[in-house]
Design a protein around this motif. Sequence first.
Motif, PDB file in Angstrom:
ATOM      1  N   SER A 189       0.738  -1.315  -0.148  1.00  0.00           N
ATOM      2  CA  SER A 189       0.019   0.020  -0.140  1.00  0.00           C
ATOM      3  C   SER A 189       0.924   1.073   0.051  1.00  0.00           C
ATOM      4  O   SER A 189       1.994   1.089   0.342  1.00  0.00           O
ATOM      5  CB  SER A 189      -0.816   0.229   1.379  1.00  0.00           C
ATOM      6  OG  SER A 189      -1.549  -0.957   1.330  1.00  0.00           O
ATOM      7  N   THR A 190       0.229   2.375  -0.074  1.00  0.00           N
ATOM      8  CA  THR A 190       1.045   3.753  -0.520  1.00  0.00           C
ATOM      9  C   THR A 190       1.354   4.131   1.136  1.00  0.00           C
ATOM     10  O   THR A 190       2.652   4.382   1.357  1.00  0.00           O
ATOM     11  CB  THR A 190       0.445   4.873  -0.681  1.00  0.00           C
ATOM     12  OG1 THR A 190      -0.170   4.327  -2.211  1.00  0.00           O
ATOM     13  CG2 THR A 190       1.208   5.756  -1.355  1.00  0.00           C
ATOM     14  N   SER A 191       0.352   4.153   2.143  1.00  0.00           N
ATOM     15  CA  SER A 191       0.909   4.551   3.318  1.00  0.00           C
ATOM     16  C   SER A 191       0.589   3.405   4.372  1.00  0.00           C
ATOM     17  O   SER A 191       1.251   2.481   4.342  1.00  0.00           O
ATOM     18  CB  SER A 191       0.059   5.981   3.941  1.00  0.00           C
ATOM     19  OG  SER A 191      -1.370   5.865   3.668  1.00  0.00           O
ATOM     20  N   GLY A 192      -0.566   3.605   5.020  1.00  0.00           N
ATOM     21  CA  GLY A 192      -0.969   2.674   6.148  1.00  0.00           C
ATOM     22  C   GLY A 192      -1.906   1.600   5.682  1.00  0.00           C
ATOM     23  O   GLY A 192      -2.245   0.580   6.542  1.00  0.00           O
ATOM     24  N   GLY A 219     -11.837   1.038  -7.696  1.00  0.00           N
ATOM     25  CA  GLY A 219     -10.655   1.859  -7.376  1.00  0.00           C
ATOM     26  C   GLY A 219      -9.796   1.994  -8.623  1.00  0.00           C
ATOM     27  O   GLY A 219     -10.092   1.208  -9.657  1.00  0.00           O
ATOM     28  N   ALA A 220      -8.569   2.503  -8.825  1.00  0.00           N
ATOM     29  CA  ALA A 220      -7.845   2.683  -9.966  1.00  0.00           C
ATOM     30  C   ALA A 220      -6.873   1.436 -10.019  1.00  0.00           C
ATOM     31  O   ALA A 220      -6.264   1.139  -9.154  1.00  0.00           O
ATOM     32  CB  ALA A 220      -7.126   3.966  -9.770  1.00  0.00           C
ATOM     33  N   ALA A 221      -6.768   0.805 -10.999  1.00  0.00           N
ATOM     34  CA  ALA A 221      -5.877  -0.194 -11.339  1.00  0.00           C
ATOM     35  C   ALA A 221      -5.344  -0.147 -12.760  1.00  0.00           C
ATOM     36  O   ALA A 221      -5.919  -0.104 -13.700  1.00  0.00           O
ATOM     37  CB  ALA A 221      -6.673  -1.438 -11.143  1.00  0.00           C
ATOM     38  N   ARG A 239      -2.104   0.723  -3.817  1.00  0.00           N
ATOM     39  CA  ARG A 239      -1.085   1.680  -4.111  1.00  0.00           C
ATOM     40  C   ARG A 239      -1.580   2.995  -4.825  1.00  0.00           C
ATOM     41  O   ARG A 239      -2.464   2.764  -5.952  1.00  0.00           O
ATOM     42  CB  ARG A 239      -0.016   0.886  -4.864  1.00  0.00           C
ATOM     43  CG  ARG A 239       0.801   0.007  -4.212  1.00  0.00           C
ATOM     44  CD  ARG A 239       1.832  -0.124  -4.913  1.00  0.00           C
ATOM     45  NE  ARG A 239       2.849  -1.241  -4.172  1.00  0.00           N
ATOM     46  CZ  ARG A 239       2.890  -2.251  -4.349  1.00  0.00           C
ATOM     47  NH1 ARG A 239       2.241  -2.985  -5.293  1.00  0.00           N
ATOM     48  NH2 ARG A 239       3.859  -3.170  -3.448  1.00  0.00           N
ATOM     49  N   SER A 240      -0.771   4.146  -4.523  1.00  0.00           N
ATOM     50  CA  SER A 240      -1.236   5.504  -5.555  1.00  0.00           C
ATOM     51  C   SER A 240      -0.445   5.491  -6.969  1.00  0.00           C
ATOM     52  O   SER A 240       0.662   4.919  -6.965  1.00  0.00           O
ATOM     53  CB  SER A 240      -0.761   6.477  -4.863  1.00  0.00           C
ATOM     54  OG  SER A 240      -1.405   6.720  -3.555  1.00  0.00           O
ATOM     55  N   LYS A 241      -1.286   5.549  -7.961  1.00  0.00           N
ATOM     56  CA  LYS A 241      -0.563   5.505  -9.301  1.00  0.00           C
ATOM     57  C   LYS A 241      -0.451   7.033  -9.940  1.00  0.00           C
ATOM     58  O   LYS A 241      -1.633   7.771  -9.562  1.00  0.00           O
ATOM     59  CB  LYS A 241      -1.255   4.875 -10.284  1.00  0.00           C
ATOM     60  CG  LYS A 241      -1.438   3.251 -10.035  1.00  0.00           C
ATOM     61  CD  LYS A 241      -2.567   2.785  -9.089  1.00  0.00           C
ATOM     62  CE  LYS A 241      -2.557   1.277  -8.845  1.00  0.00           C
ATOM     63  NZ  LYS A 241      -3.510   1.032  -8.110  1.00  0.00           N
ATOM     64  N   TYR A 242       0.567   7.595 -10.125  1.00  0.00           N
ATOM     65  CA  TYR A 242       0.719   8.882 -10.475  1.00  0.00           C
ATOM     66  C   TYR A 242       0.368   9.077 -12.135  1.00  0.00           C
ATOM     67  O   TYR A 242       1.158   9.472 -12.875  1.00  0.00           O
ATOM     68  CB  TYR A 242       2.005   9.518 -10.054  1.00  0.00           C
ATOM     69  CG  TYR A 242       2.560   9.374  -8.391  1.00  0.00           C
ATOM     70  CD1 TYR A 242       1.227   9.667  -7.705  1.00  0.00           C
ATOM     71  CD2 TYR A 242       3.465   9.299  -7.840  1.00  0.00           C
ATOM     72  CE1 TYR A 242       1.497   9.626  -6.335  1.00  0.00           C
ATOM     73  CE2 TYR A 242       3.576   9.259  -6.696  1.00  0.00           C
ATOM     74  CZ  TYR A 242       2.734   9.503  -5.975  1.00  0.00           C
ATOM     75  OH  TYR A 242       2.863   9.464  -4.490  1.00  0.00           O
TER      76      TYR A 242
END
Length: 394
Positions: A82-85, A104-106, A129-132
């Motif tokens: 994951s990105t953070s927690g 969500g975004a995949a 996870r964050s995708k930029y």
Amino acid sequence: MGHTICEKRECTGCSVCVSSCPKKAIKIDLDECGFYRPKIEDNLCVNCNVCNRVCPVNNPPEVYGPTKAFAFQNTEEVRFNSTSGGFFHAIACRIIDDGGVVCGAAFEDDMVLRHIIVAKKEELAPLQRSKYVESSLDGIYTRIRDYLRNGRKVLFAGVGCQAAALRNYIGEDKNLIIIDLVCYGVPSSGLFRDWITYIEKKYAKVVDVRFRDKSYGYYTPNIKVLFENGKYIENCRDSNIYAKLFFRNLSVRESCFSCHFKTVDRSSDITLGDLWQTDGLETIKDDDKGTTCLFSHTEKGKELCQELGAVEIDKEMLLAKDAQKMVSCISTAAGTGKFWELYKERGFEVIINTYEKDNFLRKVKYLIKSLLNRTGLSRWMYRKLKMKKIRDNR
Ligand SMILES: Cc1cc2nc3c(=O)[nH]c(=O)nc-3n(C[C@H](O)[C@H](O)[C@H](O)COP(=O)(O)OP(=O)(O)OC[C@H]3O[C@@H](n4cnc5c(N)ncnc54)[C@H](O)[C@@H]3O)c2cc1C
Ligand code: SF4
Ligand code: SF4
Ligand code: SF4
């Protein structure tokens, strides 16, 4: 002149106008800079203004102040992915246990980022996870509406403009939970595709990009590009150029420079971001594996945070320390115009050769960074930097 929805520079590409048009007169496609952009077919348009009413830029939904603030840490395994927690994973599992679906975004097989809907916990990994990069929401609003009409719970996670668009489209629904993210901004989808094509020509088929890979810890920035053959690249010009253009604010969507959705009050149920400062929190230990900070905006959001075991923290203290990232927009970089002219006229390969030259010094820089990461020294350095920042802020 044909029908217009909102000003071009303010359009976020959320595509809710496309889903709401009763005449199917709006299509969304990439513009010359590679951003999602709606286009109206004037011969189909009957000027009913439905698109204008649902557009979150024209007609922002009602917002609510944060009721409470929380910190959350999932298991180490979930946090690594994951990105953070890893709060998103925790709430997604809860909604699925309740018979609901998660949106969500995949990255799909073609490495295009799209919002997708899943109904099983085993399918959650690509959403984490964050995708930029901009995510495509084409067609997603009507699918969410259909699930809600069938009495299913729906969890939606996206950036602020997407969350506001969904709120406008659906309104209040007891079965809908909307999460939005603290958002820096998003870069162009076309540029992202060009970067992937460039990498695939040089290496192998790309299957994933981890923009916030935690192999060297939460505080040590690392971008990892993974290939179908099991290999990967990191810490080199090819893996870093895309994020470099993003964080220099060159490749960011124009609407992000004057974002309407970066406010402390939100139309979502919960806002998620990184919690960088855990000092002073007794029950949350900073183990360099990531912590999510949460702001609940509705009763439903607050109850979910509490039920999932998020630790309540002092909202005023968090807002005083960290609210800047909720509200402040990034500034336009000098040279943005030149950057886009170059991209449109000469393409991505000229961009990379202009903005990240492949010279001896650059290679040495990446070699040193790589050594620091592998020996654990960068982890130590980033922690020192973080402690200094905390001391300076006191
Ligand atoms: C483009 C972007 C910029 C961000 N900027 C900041 C920032 O400046 N400061 C800050 O504190 N936090 C920022 N965040 C939020 C942060 O990175 C984490 O998403 C947040 O801390 C939640 O982490 P998590 O571990 O709970 O969940 P994660 O597992 O990381 O879940 C992330 C969720 O975000 C969704 N998502 C991922 N990429 C996108 C995308 N491109 N568009 C829409 N939805 C997406 C996923 O579907 C998933 O539901 C940003 C996120 C994104 C996507
Ligand atoms: S005004 Fe009505 S018909 Fe025309 S594009 Fe908008 S929603 Fe469609
Ligand atoms: S609804 Fe979204 S995509 Fe359509 S014009 Fe407004 S901001 Fe742009
Ligand atoms: S900065 Fe604002 S407009 Fe840009 S992606 Fe984030 S929420 Fe949307």
